[in-house]
Design a protein around this motif. Structure first.
Motif, PDB file in Angstrom:
ATOM      1  N   LYS A  29     -29.246  18.748  15.322  1.00 41.00           N
ATOM      2  CA  LYS A  29     -28.488  19.898  16.087  1.00 41.00           C
ATOM      3  C   LYS A  29     -27.171  19.743  15.570  1.00 41.00           C
ATOM      4  O   LYS A  29     -26.385  20.633  15.637  1.00 41.00           O
ATOM      5  CB  LYS A  29     -28.797  19.481  17.749  1.00 41.00           C
ATOM      6  N   TYR A  32     -26.691  21.772  12.568  1.00 39.99           N
ATOM      7  CA  TYR A  32     -26.802  23.142  12.950  1.00 39.99           C
ATOM      8  C   TYR A  32     -25.488  23.687  13.557  1.00 39.99           C
ATOM      9  O   TYR A  32     -24.926  24.876  13.152  1.00 39.99           O
ATOM     10  CB  TYR A  32     -27.972  23.479  13.729  1.00 39.99           C
ATOM     11  N   GLN A  33     -25.073  22.964  14.473  1.00 38.16           N
ATOM     12  CA  GLN A  33     -23.556  23.377  15.184  1.00 38.16           C
ATOM     13  C   GLN A  33     -22.561  23.575  14.136  1.00 38.16           C
ATOM     14  O   GLN A  33     -21.708  24.240  14.087  1.00 38.16           O
ATOM     15  CB  GLN A  33     -23.324  22.280  16.164  1.00 38.16           C
ATOM     16  N   ALA A  36     -23.024  26.469  11.974  1.00 38.90           N
ATOM     17  CA  ALA A  36     -22.869  27.805  13.019  1.00 38.90           C
ATOM     18  C   ALA A  36     -21.449  27.972  12.967  1.00 38.90           C
ATOM     19  O   ALA A  36     -20.687  29.284  12.970  1.00 38.90           O
ATOM     20  CB  ALA A  36     -23.657  27.656  14.017  1.00 38.90           C
ATOM     21  N   ARG A  63     -32.748  28.083  13.918  1.00 37.01           N
ATOM     22  CA  ARG A  63     -32.849  28.492  15.202  1.00 37.01           C
ATOM     23  C   ARG A  63     -34.537  28.549  15.424  1.00 37.01           C
ATOM     24  O   ARG A  63     -34.916  28.254  16.321  1.00 37.01           O
ATOM     25  CB  ARG A  63     -32.681  29.962  15.257  1.00 37.01           C
ATOM     26  N   ASP A  68     -30.998  26.177  18.860  1.00 34.09           N
ATOM     27  CA  ASP A  68     -30.126  27.099  19.721  1.00 34.09           C
ATOM     28  C   ASP A  68     -30.707  26.932  21.168  1.00 34.09           C
ATOM     29  O   ASP A  68     -29.883  27.737  22.035  1.00 34.09           O
ATOM     30  CB  ASP A  68     -30.189  28.518  19.128  1.00 34.09           C
TER      31      ASP A  68
END
Length: 108
Positions: A29, A32-33, A36, A63, A68
């Motif tokens: 995560k 990903y964060q 993003a 995702r 997400d």
């Protein structure tokens, strides 16, 4: 598939480790964060069409791993992916160990 059982077992163990890594890496995560956040701050004109497509695809894949979603839902998606991986490895191992023969005549 090798005829050597020891080699097949070693390959199965390696496959388990690689699959576990793949599930774990796809469930990060924090990555990903960060991606993003970076993607949101970039102007579309700063990226070539290829770069833009790559970023979009990577975010899409994260995702699809449930990153997400909330913690509970993401953990459930990760558990499902781990189970899918285990079943795929077991299926491949069973295929490699299969010794059935189905003889046919020329007429059949």
């Amino acid at each position: 598939a090798s005829t050597d059982k020891e080699l097949r077992d070693a390959a199965t163990e390696a496959d388990k480790k690689l699959s576990a890594y793949d599930v774990e890496a796809g469930s990060r995560k924090d990555v990903y964060q960060a991606l993003a956040k970076t993607a949101a701050s970039l102007q579309t004109s700063e990226l070539s069409p290829e770069q833009h497509r790559l970023v979009e695809r990577i975010l899409r894949d994260f995702r699809r791993q449930g990153l997400d979603l909330g913690e509970k839902e993401a953990a459930r998606v990760k558990a499902i992916n781990e189970r899918i991986s285990e079943l795929g490895i077991a299926f491949s191992k069973n295929l490699g160990e299969e010794k059935s023969k189905h003889p046919f005549t020329a007429e059949e």
